[in-house]
Scaffold this motif. Structure first.
Motif, PDB file in Angstrom:
ATOM      1  N   LEU A 107      29.123  51.904  18.032  1.00  0.00           N
ATOM      2  CA  LEU A 107      28.163  53.008  18.022  1.00  0.00           C
ATOM      3  C   LEU A 107      26.830  52.580  17.437  1.00  0.00           C
ATOM      4  CD1 LEU A 107      27.828  56.057  18.584  1.00  0.00           C
ATOM      5  CD2 LEU A 107      28.552  56.457  16.228  1.00  0.00           C
ATOM      6  N   LEU A 108      26.866  51.740  16.426  1.00  0.00           N
ATOM      7  CA  LEU A 108      25.645  51.328  15.735  1.00  0.00           C
ATOM      8  C   LEU A 108      25.209  49.915  16.103  1.00  0.00           C
ATOM      9  CD1 LEU A 108      26.522  52.739  12.194  1.00  0.00           C
ATOM     10  CD2 LEU A 108      25.177  53.818  13.997  1.00  0.00           C
ATOM     11  N   ALA A 109      25.858  49.329  17.090  1.00  0.00           N
ATOM     12  CA  ALA A 109      25.547  47.945  17.457  1.00  0.00           C
ATOM     13  C   ALA A 109      24.196  47.854  18.162  1.00  0.00           C
ATOM     14  CB  ALA A 109      26.627  47.386  18.367  1.00  0.00           C
ATOM     15  N   PRO A 110      23.452  46.772  17.946  1.00  0.00           N
ATOM     16  CA  PRO A 110      22.204  46.563  18.692  1.00  0.00           C
ATOM     17  C   PRO A 110      22.501  46.348  20.172  1.00  0.00           C
ATOM     18  CG  PRO A 110      22.811  44.604  17.446  1.00  0.00           C
ATOM     19  CD  PRO A 110      23.738  45.680  17.003  1.00  0.00           C
ATOM     20  N   ARG A 111      21.535  46.600  21.027  1.00  0.00           N
ATOM     21  CA  ARG A 111      21.757  46.522  22.479  1.00  0.00           C
ATOM     22  C   ARG A 111      20.662  45.701  23.154  1.00  0.00           C
ATOM     23  NH1 ARG A 111      26.964  48.358  22.810  1.00  0.00           N
ATOM     24  NH2 ARG A 111      27.185  50.358  21.745  1.00  0.00           N
ATOM     25  N   VAL A 170      28.378  41.990  19.505  1.00  0.00           N
ATOM     26  CA  VAL A 170      29.368  42.947  19.990  1.00  0.00           C
ATOM     27  C   VAL A 170      30.662  42.244  20.393  1.00  0.00           C
ATOM     28  CG1 VAL A 170      29.902  44.527  21.880  1.00  0.00           C
ATOM     29  CG2 VAL A 170      27.721  44.703  20.696  1.00  0.00           C
ATOM     30  N   LEU A 171      30.543  41.134  21.108  1.00  0.00           N
ATOM     31  CA  LEU A 171      31.748  40.417  21.539  1.00  0.00           C
ATOM     32  C   LEU A 171      32.482  39.796  20.352  1.00  0.00           C
ATOM     33  CD1 LEU A 171      30.485  38.725  24.833  1.00  0.00           C
ATOM     34  CD2 LEU A 171      32.123  40.601  24.605  1.00  0.00           C
ATOM     35  N   ALA A 172      31.739  39.313  19.391  1.00  0.00           N
ATOM     36  CA  ALA A 172      32.368  38.735  18.196  1.00  0.00           C
ATOM     37  C   ALA A 172      33.111  39.804  17.407  1.00  0.00           C
ATOM     38  CB  ALA A 172      31.323  38.050  17.330  1.00  0.00           C
ATOM     39  N   ARG A 173      32.525  40.995  17.299  1.00  0.00           N
ATOM     40  CA  ARG A 173      33.202  42.086  16.599  1.00  0.00           C
ATOM     41  C   ARG A 173      34.452  42.534  17.344  1.00  0.00           C
ATOM     42  NH1 ARG A 173      28.117  46.081  15.007  1.00  0.00           N
ATOM     43  NH2 ARG A 173      27.289  44.837  13.269  1.00  0.00           N
ATOM     44  N   ASN A 179      28.891  45.009  29.721  1.00  0.00           N
ATOM     45  CA  ASN A 179      28.104  45.962  30.503  1.00  0.00           C
ATOM     46  C   ASN A 179      27.321  46.927  29.620  1.00  0.00           C
ATOM     47  OD1 ASN A 179      28.518  45.266  33.240  1.00  0.00           O
ATOM     48  ND2 ASN A 179      30.583  46.114  33.169  1.00  0.00           N
ATOM     49  N   ALA A 180      27.905  47.264  28.473  1.00  0.00           N
ATOM     50  CA  ALA A 180      27.231  48.199  27.572  1.00  0.00           C
ATOM     51  C   ALA A 180      26.074  47.548  26.833  1.00  0.00           C
ATOM     52  CB  ALA A 180      28.237  48.759  26.563  1.00  0.00           C
ATOM     53  N   THR A 181      26.054  46.222  26.789  1.00  0.00           N
ATOM     54  CA  THR A 181      25.070  45.514  25.972  1.00  0.00           C
ATOM     55  C   THR A 181      24.000  44.810  26.785  1.00  0.00           C
ATOM     56  OG1 THR A 181      26.897  45.073  24.451  1.00  0.00           O
ATOM     57  CG2 THR A 181      24.856  43.934  24.003  1.00  0.00           C
ATOM     58  N   ARG A 182      24.314  44.414  28.003  1.00  0.00           N
ATOM     59  CA  ARG A 182      23.363  43.612  28.787  1.00  0.00           C
ATOM     60  C   ARG A 182      22.126  44.427  29.158  1.00  0.00           C
ATOM     61  NH1 ARG A 182      23.351  44.379  34.316  1.00  0.00           N
ATOM     62  NH2 ARG A 182      24.923  45.808  35.143  1.00  0.00           N
ATOM     63  N   PRO A 183      20.992  43.761  29.279  1.00  0.00           N
ATOM     64  CA  PRO A 183      19.759  44.452  29.682  1.00  0.00           C
ATOM     65  C   PRO A 183      19.869  44.984  31.104  1.00  0.00           C
ATOM     66  CG  PRO A 183      19.270  42.317  28.698  1.00  0.00           C
ATOM     67  CD  PRO A 183      20.740  42.347  28.949  1.00  0.00           C
ATOM     68  N   ALA A 184      19.166  46.054  31.397  1.00  0.00           N
ATOM     69  CA  ALA A 184      19.133  46.602  32.748  1.00  0.00           C
ATOM     70  C   ALA A 184      18.511  45.581  33.694  1.00  0.00           C
ATOM     71  CB  ALA A 184      18.343  47.900  32.759  1.00  0.00           C
ATOM     72  N   ALA A 185      18.953  45.587  34.930  1.00  0.00           N
ATOM     73  CA  ALA A 185      18.433  44.714  35.990  1.00  0.00           C
ATOM     74  C   ALA A 185      18.756  43.244  35.760  1.00  0.00           C
ATOM     75  CB  ALA A 185      16.931  44.895  36.169  1.00  0.00           C
ATOM     76  N   SER A 186      19.663  42.941  34.847  1.00  0.00           N
ATOM     77  CA  SER A 186      20.076  41.557  34.634  1.00  0.00           C
ATOM     78  C   SER A 186      21.374  41.299  35.393  1.00  0.00           C
ATOM     79  CB  SER A 186      20.284  41.272  33.145  1.00  0.00           C
ATOM     80  OG  SER A 186      21.320  42.091  32.626  1.00  0.00           O
TER      81      SER A 186
END
Length: 226
Positions: A95-99, A108-111, A211-218
């Motif tokens: 919920l509080l992870a950077p994106r 996120v993946l490490a957590r 998918n929740a973390t990757r930049p849009a259009a990447s």
């Protein structure tokens, strides 16, 4: 005696009664007050439980699943056998992870898995390597071919969490009483099953985290390894 339990409420109710009304043994009054205290105690318990569910940090039971569904849909479901504390920790971390940045994806993946992923960007020389670069990860190290024609692309090697619940695969061993088939009643020699093994994060959860973390259009290619 704890706040809100039957004894606590019984004492509170009795303290409100004028002492001159009841002198000596009062079994009938005590029985009536005990019944009232029992009902109030249950009511207080419901209030205390409901109060916990009003804040993410104190959620319990299925309310954690409800909150996760509200924020993440099906992208962060509870793992089989996962405790409330472990699941709530994952919900709060996501919920509080950077994106939308590479360091955020690593975090996120490490957590989620407990293992740091490897990420390459084809148009990033620092990832793909360069000739005559002693610390280069490519060419003289690993043969990677980059391209400046594919911006906003990345390749990720994510790792599954370490497996828990290791058991015997079914063999018996001499001089190993804890795993011997002839050691009873705790023998694992012929009763062990790989089905008893479990992981704290599924492949689907890893893909959802990307998918929740990757930049849009990447464009991101993901490989998952043990």
């Amino acid at each position: 005696m704890a706040t809100g339990d039957q004894n606590d409420i019984f004492g509170r109710l009795n303290s409100l009664l004028p002492s001159r009304w009841f002198v000596g043994s009062t079994p009938i009054k005590d029985a009536v007050m005990t019944g009232i205290a029992a009902v109030f105690s249950q009511t207080y318990g419901l209030y205390a439980y409901a109060k916990l569910q009003t804040r993410i940090s104190t959620l319990t039971d299925g309310w954690i699943d409800t909150a996760a569904a509200d924020y993440f849909g099906t992208g962060l479901t509870r793992n089989l056998g996962e405790s409330d504390a472990a699941y709530l920790a994952r919900v709060k971390a996501n919920l509080l992870a950077p994106r939308t940045a590479r360091p955020a994806m690593v975090t996120v993946l490490a957590r989620l898995t407990g293992r740091v992923p490897t990420i390459w960007e084809p148009n990033n020389p620092a990832d793909m390597g360069a000739m005559n670069a002693p610390k280069s990860p490519g060419y003289c190290g690993v043969a990677r071919f980059g391209s400046m024609a594919v911006p906003f692309n990345a390749l990720i090697l994510a790792f599954r969490p370490m497996v828990t619940g290791q058991v015997s695969a079914g063999a018996a061993f001499s001089n190993a009483p804890k795993l011997s088939a002839m050691n009873t009643p705790l023998s694992q020699g012929y009763t062990g099953s790989l089905g008893s093994q479990s992981s704290s994060a599924t492949d689907a959860a890893i893909y959802a985290a990307v998918n929740a973390t990757r930049p849009a259009a990447s464009v991101v290619g993901v490989s998952i390894s043990n």
